[in-house]
Every structure is written in C-alpha cells, then in structure tokens.
Motif scaffolding. Structure first.
Motif, mmCIF file in Angstrom:
data_model
loop_
_atom_site.group_PDB
_atom_site.id
_atom_site.type_symbol
_atom_site.label_atom_id
_atom_site.label_comp_id
_atom_site.label_asym_id
_atom_site.label_seq_id
_atom_site.Cartn_x
_atom_site.Cartn_y
_atom_site.Cartn_z
ATOM 1 N N GLU A 109 -10.688 1.094 0.057
ATOM 2 C CA GLU A 109 -9.820 1.222 1.186
ATOM 3 C C GLU A 109 -9.044 -0.364 1.372
ATOM 4 O OE1 GLU A 109 -10.226 2.900 5.338
ATOM 5 O OE2 GLU A 109 -10.908 0.817 5.632
ATOM 6 N N ARG A 110 -10.036 -1.348 0.994
ATOM 7 C CA ARG A 110 -9.448 -2.761 1.397
ATOM 8 C C ARG A 110 -9.117 -3.126 -0.081
ATOM 9 N NH1 ARG A 110 -10.796 -5.310 6.158
ATOM 10 N NH2 ARG A 110 -11.028 -7.234 5.065
ATOM 11 N N ASN A 111 -7.845 -2.678 -0.765
ATOM 12 C CA ASN A 111 -7.677 -2.679 -2.102
ATOM 13 C C ASN A 111 -6.503 -3.397 -2.499
ATOM 14 O OD1 ASN A 111 -5.821 -0.803 -1.146
ATOM 15 N ND2 ASN A 111 -6.074 0.544 -3.006
ATOM 16 N N ALA A 112 -6.025 -4.596 -1.527
ATOM 17 C CA ALA A 112 -5.282 -5.599 -1.492
ATOM 18 C C ALA A 112 -3.720 -5.301 -1.483
ATOM 19 C CB ALA A 112 -5.795 -6.341 -2.950
ATOM 20 N N ILE A 113 -3.362 -4.199 -2.218
ATOM 21 C CA ILE A 113 -2.004 -3.975 -2.231
ATOM 22 C C ILE A 113 -1.574 -2.567 -2.376
ATOM 23 C CG2 ILE A 113 -2.255 -4.339 -4.855
ATOM 24 C CD1 ILE A 113 0.581 -5.767 -4.794
ATOM 25 N N HIS A 114 -0.447 -2.170 -1.952
ATOM 26 C CA HIS A 114 0.027 -0.701 -2.098
ATOM 27 C C HIS A 114 1.454 -1.019 -3.051
ATOM 28 C CE1 HIS A 114 1.837 3.131 -1.212
ATOM 29 N NE2 HIS A 114 3.199 2.298 -0.994
ATOM 30 N N GLY A 115 1.649 -0.085 -3.930
ATOM 31 C CA GLY A 115 2.729 0.059 -4.620
ATOM 32 C C GLY A 115 3.475 1.447 -4.688
ATOM 33 N N SER A 116 4.714 1.802 -4.689
ATOM 34 C CA SER A 116 5.414 2.995 -4.929
ATOM 35 C C SER A 116 4.933 3.721 -6.057
ATOM 36 C CB SER A 116 6.804 2.952 -4.798
ATOM 37 O OG SER A 116 7.300 2.074 -3.600
ATOM 38 N N ALA A 159 -6.180 0.188 -10.846
ATOM 39 C CA ALA A 159 -6.664 1.344 -10.277
ATOM 40 C C ALA A 159 -6.788 1.331 -8.934
ATOM 41 C CB ALA A 159 -8.095 1.892 -10.847
ATOM 42 N N THR A 160 -6.610 2.630 -7.928
ATOM 43 C CA THR A 160 -6.932 2.443 -6.409
ATOM 44 C C THR A 160 -8.130 1.930 -6.118
ATOM 45 O OG1 THR A 160 -5.736 4.483 -6.361
ATOM 46 C CG2 THR A 160 -6.865 3.753 -4.522
ATOM 47 N N ASN A 161 -9.321 2.185 -6.982
ATOM 48 C CA ASN A 161 -10.705 1.584 -6.488
ATOM 49 C C ASN A 161 -10.709 0.254 -7.218
ATOM 50 O OD1 ASN A 161 -13.226 0.986 -5.941
ATOM 51 N ND2 ASN A 161 -13.982 2.976 -6.393
ATOM 52 N N GLU A 186 -11.352 -5.414 -2.251
ATOM 53 C CA GLU A 186 -12.893 -5.438 -1.961
ATOM 54 C C GLU A 186 -13.487 -4.116 -1.964
ATOM 55 O OE1 GLU A 186 -13.087 -6.768 2.135
ATOM 56 O OE2 GLU A 186 -11.785 -8.656 1.935
ATOM 57 N N SER A 187 -12.502 -2.972 -1.920
ATOM 58 C CA SER A 187 -13.049 -1.567 -1.747
ATOM 59 C C SER A 187 -11.815 -0.738 -1.843
ATOM 60 C CB SER A 187 -13.766 -1.312 -0.515
ATOM 61 O OG SER A 187 -12.828 -1.340 0.644
#
Ligand code: CMP
Length: 138
Positions: free
Chosen positions: A111-118, A91-93, A108-109
C-alpha cells in the motif's frame, strides 16, 4: 516517439522526505517534467481517481492512505514514457521490486509503495486531465 505519463509521489514518500530523491530519479531516467504541483487529495478526489479499484478489499484503506498527507502530482514526458516509468517504479509490492527501482528504494509496503504511475497511454491522458488544465501543459 514522445509520450506522456502521469505520476503521484505518494504520502509515504513526502512524509519520509524522499520526494526530492524520487524527482531526481525521474529526471535522471530522462523524463521531462511538463507540470507538477503539491496537493492534498480530498476523499472525493481519491475515491474518483481509484474508482477502478472500488470493488477491491483494499479500496477503503487505499483512499484513507492517499488522503493521509500531501502528495506531488506530475505530468511527465519522454519516449516510451508509460513503460519506462513502470520499469523505473518496479513491482507494486516493494518486496518484489527489482534492485534500484523507486519502490525497492523507497516503498514500505504494497500500500505505502512510494509512487503511482499510469498503466497505459489512454489512462495517462485521463489522469493528467484529472489534475491539470490543458493550459498547464502548453
Ligand atoms: P497504484 O499503482 O497507485 O495503484 C493502486 C494502488 O493500490 C497500488 O498502487 C497500491 O498502493 C494499492 N494496492 C494494490 N494492491 C494492493 C493490495 N493487495 N493491498 C493493498 N494495497 C494495494
């Protein structure tokens, strides 16, 4: 059927020394890396990449964060690549992410959620083309 997706290993992951572990996680999940490079997003690139969110209250912070340090951009391939990557990310969070997912392990949060995916095959094609010339994927 084989499908492509796109990922960004975000600044928090690079800063925390987790990029290699995340790449290993993706390989263990059966993704082939078609193209990859480390880059530092410009303000214009981050604004354009996240243009869909430009009305959101978190947009300016998101752009500031995504330009705060280097990232890895990668084109990935496997069957069901888009849903499989999203499942592996969680999940995003990170607080809501399932155990063992990349965001639970390394985020971490929200916003600072490690990775983006399409989020779709169509957006994957757009996002891959944003960072890689077609020749890099041959
Ligand atoms: P990503 O999957 O890259 O897509 C948009 C990003 O915006 C998301 O990951 C988060 O990093 C960030 N984001 C989404 N929702 C929020 C929120 N409510 N507050 C702050 N950042 C958010």
């Amino acid at each position: 059927m084989s499908e492509r997706t796109f990922t960004i290993i975000k600044p928090d992951s690079v800063e925390n020394g987790n990029a290699g572990r995340i790449i290993s996680h993706l390989e263990a999940a059966g993704f082939t890396i078609l193209a990859a490079r480390m880059t530092h997003l410009s303000q214009n690139q981050a604004q354009a990449f996240y243009a869909v969110h430009n009305e959101r209250p978190f947009y300016n912070d998101l752009v500031a964060y995504m330009t705060s340090g280097p990232v890895w951009v990668m084109a990935l391939e496997r069957d069901q690549a888009v849903p499989t990557l999203r499942k592996e990310m969680g999940a995003t969070n990170p607080a809501d992410a399932d155990q063992g997912t990349i965001r639970k392990l390394y985020g971490e949060s929200i916003e600072r959620n490690a990775i983006h995916g399409s989020d779709s095959s169509e957006n994957a094609a757009i996002e891959i083309a944003f960072f890689f010339p077609a020749a890099d994927l041959a």
